[in-house]
Design a protein around this motif. Structure first.
Motif, short mmCIF file in Angstrom:
data_model
loop_
_atom_site.label_atom_id
_atom_site.label_comp_id
_atom_site.label_asym_id
_atom_site.label_seq_id
_atom_site.Cartn_x
_atom_site.Cartn_y
_atom_site.Cartn_z
N GLY A 81 0.82 -1.19 0.00
CA GLY A 81 0.00 0.00 0.00
C GLY A 81 0.86 1.24 0.00
O GLY A 81 2.08 1.17 0.20
N THR A 82 0.22 2.37 -0.20
CA THR A 82 0.96 3.63 -0.15
C THR A 82 1.40 3.89 1.29
O THR A 82 0.67 3.62 2.24
CB THR A 82 0.09 4.78 -0.67
OG1 THR A 82 -1.18 4.74 -0.03
CG2 THR A 82 -0.10 4.68 -2.17
N TYR A 83 2.61 4.40 1.43
CA TYR A 83 3.19 4.57 2.76
C TYR A 83 2.72 5.84 3.46
O TYR A 83 2.39 5.82 4.64
CB TYR A 83 4.72 4.57 2.67
CG TYR A 83 5.39 4.71 4.01
CD1 TYR A 83 5.31 3.68 4.94
CD2 TYR A 83 6.08 5.86 4.35
CE1 TYR A 83 5.91 3.79 6.17
CE2 TYR A 83 6.68 5.98 5.59
CZ TYR A 83 6.59 4.94 6.49
OH TYR A 83 7.18 5.06 7.72
N ALA A 84 2.65 6.95 2.74
CA ALA A 84 2.36 8.25 3.36
C ALA A 84 1.00 8.31 4.05
O ALA A 84 0.84 8.99 5.06
CB ALA A 84 2.46 9.35 2.30
N ASP A 85 0.01 7.58 3.53
CA ASP A 85 -1.35 7.65 4.09
C ASP A 85 -1.80 6.31 4.67
O ASP A 85 -2.99 6.04 4.78
CB ASP A 85 -2.34 8.13 3.04
CG ASP A 85 -2.31 7.28 1.78
OD1 ASP A 85 -1.61 6.25 1.78
OD2 ASP A 85 -2.97 7.65 0.81
N ASN A 86 -0.84 5.46 5.02
CA ASN A 86 -1.11 4.14 5.61
C ASN A 86 -2.00 3.27 4.71
O ASN A 86 -2.88 2.56 5.18
CB ASN A 86 -1.70 4.28 7.01
CG ASN A 86 -1.38 3.10 7.90
OD1 ASN A 86 -0.39 2.41 7.69
ND2 ASN A 86 -2.21 2.86 8.88
N GLY A 87 -1.76 3.35 3.41
CA GLY A 87 -2.46 2.51 2.46
C GLY A 87 -3.81 3.00 1.99
O GLY A 87 -4.54 2.27 1.34
#
Length: 181
Positions: free
Chosen positions: A146-152
């Motif tokens: 998942g995307t890291y900056a927004d916790n997926g």
């Protein structure tokens, strides 16, 4: 069958069950473990028993297990902006997918459900979607990304790749979400 639940509020929650399937004479079960203090979730299902080889009439042992874990936060994969959030594994000894000869893998010729879409959908229910088959072995490994900056939240997905021998039969199961927790 027998079911067990244990909860220590704010720390641990365990729920599990096991039963003997009278039709196949196999033990089937599932477990879910939540470690609330560290936000880790583990779950899995298994089957174990004996089956009879139709060609020789000999009895053989068979078992399978599927386990998945989800981490509380992602482990970044370099500077990609993507993180590793979990993993899964599948092992099946003397078992193969329980696909009927007149059934398609995903959809039948008459457009009715096939092996994969037959309830329960997917490949991970080793107790109901797999059957005893002497000399067959299955291995599977999966990841959750998942995307890291927004916790997926922007993107998250999981993929499981399973190989069944002899054959080989290659099974790929995946799912992705956009703008969803």
């Amino acid at each position: 069958g027998v079911g067990v639940e244990l909860e220590i509020p704010g720390v641990l929650k365990i729920a599990g069950k096991v039963s003997l399937d009278s039709e196949t004479q196999e033990f089937k079960g599932a477990v879910r473990v939540e470690l609330s203090a560290v936000s880790v979730e583990l779950e899995g299902n298994f089957v174990a028993g004996s089956a009879q080889d139709p060609s020789t009439g000999r009895t053989f042992k068979t078992y399978a297990v599927y386990i998945q874990a989800q981490l509380p936060t992602g482990i970044p994969l370099g500077a990609t902006g993507v993180a590793f959030y979990g993993f899964s594994g599948l092992f099946a000894y003397n078992r193969e997918p329980a696909k009927r000869d007149d059934e398609g893998w995903y959809r039948n010729p008459d457009l009715s459900t096939g092996w994969y879409t037959r309830p329960p959908e997917g490949i991970t229910d080793v107790g109901n979607k797999w059957r005893g088959a002497n000399g067959h072995t299955g291995f599977g490994a999966g990841i959750v990304l998942g995307t890291y900056a927004d916790n997926g939240y922007l993107f998250n997905g999981r993929l499981l790749l399973a190989l069944v021998f002899p054959g080989p039969v290659i099974l790929i199961e995946g799912m992705a979400n956009l703008l969803k927790k």
